[in-house]
Design an enzyme around this catalytic site. Sequence first.
Site, PDB file in Angstrom:
ATOM      1  N   GLU A 187       0.819  -1.220   0.000  1.00  0.00           N
ATOM      2  CA  GLU A 187       0.000   0.000   0.000  1.00  0.00           C
ATOM      3  C   GLU A 187       0.852   1.269   0.000  1.00  0.00           C
ATOM      4  O   GLU A 187       0.440   2.303  -0.511  1.00  0.00           O
ATOM      5  CB  GLU A 187      -0.963   0.000   1.188  1.00  0.00           C
ATOM      6  CG  GLU A 187      -2.111  -1.004   1.057  1.00  0.00           C
ATOM      7  CD  GLU A 187      -1.759  -2.403   1.550  1.00  0.00           C
ATOM      8  OE1 GLU A 187      -0.569  -2.640   1.863  1.00  0.00           O
ATOM      9  OE2 GLU A 187      -2.665  -3.248   1.645  1.00  0.00           O
TER      10      GLU A 187
ATOM     11  N   MET B 175      24.409   8.887   2.058  1.00  0.00           N
ATOM     12  CA  MET B 175      24.215  10.157   2.745  1.00  0.00           C
ATOM     13  C   MET B 175      24.485  10.011   4.239  1.00  0.00           C
ATOM     14  O   MET B 175      25.041  10.906   4.875  1.00  0.00           O
ATOM     15  CB  MET B 175      22.793  10.660   2.495  1.00  0.00           C
ATOM     16  CG  MET B 175      22.565  12.085   2.943  1.00  0.00           C
ATOM     17  SD  MET B 175      23.720  13.235   2.166  1.00  0.00           S
ATOM     18  CE  MET B 175      22.734  13.854   0.802  1.00  0.00           C
TER      19      MET B 175
HETATM   20  C1  LIG Z   1      12.587   5.552   5.206  1.00  0.00           C
HETATM   21  C2  LIG Z   1      13.866   6.226   5.532  1.00  0.00           C
HETATM   22  N1  LIG Z   1      14.712   5.671   6.450  1.00  0.00           N
HETATM   23  C3  LIG Z   1      15.887   6.269   6.737  1.00  0.00           C
HETATM   24  C4  LIG Z   1      16.260   7.423   6.121  1.00  0.00           C
HETATM   25  C5  LIG Z   1      17.588   8.097   6.454  1.00  0.00           C
HETATM   26  N2  LIG Z   1      18.461   8.125   5.262  1.00  0.00           N
HETATM   27  C6  LIG Z   1      18.575   9.222   4.468  1.00  0.00           C
HETATM   28  S1  LIG Z   1      19.566   8.954   3.148  1.00  0.00           S
HETATM   29  C7  LIG Z   1      19.895   7.376   3.640  1.00  0.00           C
HETATM   30  C8  LIG Z   1      20.800   6.504   2.834  1.00  0.00           C
HETATM   31  C9  LIG Z   1      20.270   6.243   1.490  1.00  0.00           C
HETATM   32  O1  LIG Z   1      21.089   5.298   0.853  1.00  0.00           O
HETATM   33  P1  LIG Z   1      20.951   5.040  -0.694  1.00  0.00           P
HETATM   34  O2  LIG Z   1      19.537   4.884  -1.053  1.00  0.00           O
HETATM   35  O3  LIG Z   1      21.861   3.930  -1.084  1.00  0.00           O
HETATM   36  O4  LIG Z   1      21.416   6.422  -1.319  1.00  0.00           O
HETATM   37  P2  LIG Z   1      22.878   7.095  -1.354  1.00  0.00           P
HETATM   38  O5  LIG Z   1      22.887   8.141  -0.288  1.00  0.00           O
HETATM   39  O6  LIG Z   1      23.884   6.033  -1.122  1.00  0.00           O
HETATM   40  O7  LIG Z   1      22.958   7.697  -2.697  1.00  0.00           O
HETATM   41  C10 LIG Z   1      19.224   7.075   4.830  1.00  0.00           C
HETATM   42  C11 LIG Z   1      19.318   5.811   5.540  1.00  0.00           C
HETATM   43  C12 LIG Z   1      15.345   7.977   5.191  1.00  0.00           C
HETATM   44  N3  LIG Z   1      15.579   9.134   4.558  1.00  0.00           N
HETATM   45  N4  LIG Z   1      14.182   7.346   4.908  1.00  0.00           N
END
Ligand SMILES: Cc1ncc(C[n+]2csc(CCOP(=O)(O)OP(=O)(O)O)c2C)c(N)n1
Lengths: 584, 188
Positions: A52, A482
């Site tokens: 959902e 990030m």
């Molecule tokens: C649902 C959710 N959980 C945790 C976060 C915290 N968070 C922000 S960016 C991130 C990492 C994202 O990793 P990825 O998708 O591999 O992207 P990258 O930064 O490596 O490009 C996290 C855990 C979030 N934004 N949303």
Amino acid sequence: MTRQMTGAQMVVQALRDQGVDVVFGYPGGAVLPIYDEIFQQNDIRHILVRHEQGAVHAAEGYARSTGKPGVVLVTSGPGATNAVTGITDALMDSIPLVVLTGQVPTFMIGNDAFQEADTVGITRPCTKHNWLVKDPAKVSETIHQAFQVATNGRPGPVVVDLPKDVQFAQGTYTPPQQANLGHYNPQVKGDIDAITQLVEMIESAERPIIYSGGGVINSGTAASQLLRELVDATGFPITSTLMGLGAYPASGKSWLGMLGMHGTYEANLAMHGCDLMINIGARFDDRITGRIADFSPKSRKAHIDIDPSSINKSIHVDLPIIGDVGHVLEDLLRVWKSRGRKTAQAGLEKWWKQIAEWKSVNCLYYKPSKQAIKPQYALERLEALTRGHDRYVTTEVGQHQMWAAQFMGFEDPNRWMTSGGLGTMGYGLPASVGVQVAHPDALVINVAGEASWLMNMQEMGTAVQYRLPVKQFILNNERLGMVRQWQELLHGERYSHSWSEALPDFVKLAEAFGCKGIMVKDPADLDDAIQEMLDYDGPVIFDCLVEKHENCFPMIPSGEPHNKMLLGDASTKDAIQQGGAVLV
Amino acid sequence: MSALKIKKGTSKHSAYDLRDPNAEVMETHTLAVIVDNEAGVLARVIGLFSGRGYNIESLTVAEVDHEGHRSRITVVTTGTPAVIEQIKAQLGRMIPVYDVHDLTVEGPAVERELALIKVANTGEKRVEALRLADIFRANVVDSTLESFVFEMTGTTDKIDAFAELMRPLGLVEIARTGVAAMSRGTAA
Ligand SMILES: Cc1ncc(C[n+]2csc(CCOP(=O)(O)OP(=O)(O)O)c2C)c(N)n1
Ligand SMILES: [Mg+2]
């Protein structure tokens, strides 16, 4: 003319009368009567998602890319609670959605019945408004009202909770024209005196900047057109929030790039040094302002917003104009033209020289590499190879999202779908599904991080089932990039749980879903691989292995003002103050 | 929403600063909020205050227009001027809200609260309690040989003062309605 029908029939008839052509949903016990009606008609298409949350993000993608409200249908209890993240996301980004939830029969409400949840209670703080419809006679009217509330004023998600007995009960259908829509009727015209005052400010400003936001896009394509006219006629520089990208074209000569935490040097310094800031449909979000006390200290600020509660919420403005961006810009242009189209030319010229100096810093520079694919390079190539396509881009959340905003150019509104306010990992894939449903022949790309993508990867099944050729462009750094970046800059390089050790083989995963998988890791192969993705007539999971430790710059550390911007790794040492560490 | 006269110069700092109770002087305002009397409307208003960290000093609600299904919620709240303006704007944009009146800035207003105050005592204390009740114009609405229930209406301060005086005289419990308020003069 009145018509007798069941509640479930009214639901479908009301959607039809509201011009709905597609519903994203997932069935269950408490919505079976509505699903039965959906089965027996062909006007409204139903897209079966896999979760959902996916339905809501898909509806958001649909809404954002069409300007029409997105519609969601889910069952009671877990169906409704699964939708909550998406609904909250839509609230934060002002996306119009009508979410229909099934509910246990009225006589069982409050009994902890099977799959009962207090849906209106749970969604009260994350909707613009919600209703529990206990009276069959109110079903159609409430749905019409739901559309009115979702789409008027500052748009947002609404929930209509429909108990199962109400869906079975007979009642009289009320068509939209006869429905009592209540008193909700936000002001769209701006105060003409205030608009005239803004014109005076425009005439004398020597260092102006236009700071536009998602409100321009929500206001409709006419608003973007008027914004372009204003910018081009005045010669004022313009920057935009993440949500507003595309309202003014990235190729336009007055474009400074995105502003904010990962915005460009020139945009942020222009915000800091301006003498007139014109906020058009943005909300002074903390990602934009940095440290409030030092935010653009020398400027007079005007703020055009349809939501009175956005005015003076975090930044005091000198001139609030409450109204719809499109209406206000129209009046603004008319008054400005009628007074002789004046601007302070000499000052403006100096200002543009200053901006050119800032631009020459080349803040988006990154060190190229022959060994590893730099994520910025991957996006530059994606941009180059898809420019000119009928293209829509969605993103997940993280570094890749910021790089996409920096390195891809948006020429038109409604072409860029991203989770801004809530920052919801898992948004991009289902959103791309919703966009592709709305634009079957367009090129729809989800720029993803591998971690975010896994959060709603089940929606690949939806893409395959409905032959939606969405391209999942995963910048795979095998890191929660990030998070890793913040840990590097703020937490002494202690990388607590910011990488996944057991990532799936994305190519095999694609095969398992019945779509195409492509993996690339050598920069020399990148163009061919992207071309292969574009040429494939179906959904693709594109696993782009990128440099694992790249940081996203420029960056304004939390709690710092715009002029304390980090431009690259060399400048990051001890850049983040104690006070900034508590902020997100 | 005509009541939203957002005053200039009311806020100059950040959302973070807004939460700093020392940032600016705190003010107490009495708001009258006219709403559709529909299910959940009170929960919405209370949820707004708790969700955004605003204070509620007192809150009363009752239907005031049976035909028009309208209720009047009277909220007494404290906050910096900027927070008070935010509260009004946030209330004003809620769908079931018709109007928000800030009685504190819209001119003189009357504010009244009703309280029931039970004291249990005998002898000198009983006489003294009755004497004070007379001074404060509290009515006796129940009595036994060892107790009274007083009913009084007045400003919050007056009720506070009376309750304080009853404390050494055998105060047992107090029930208060919270503030109802209305602007003086002819206009609504
Ligand atoms: C649902 C959710 N959980 C945790 C976060 C915290 N968070 C922000 S960016 C991130 C990492 C994202 O990793 P990825 O998708 O591999 O992207 P990258 O930064 O490596 O490009 C996290 C855990 C979030 N934004 N949303
Ligand atoms: Mg990653």
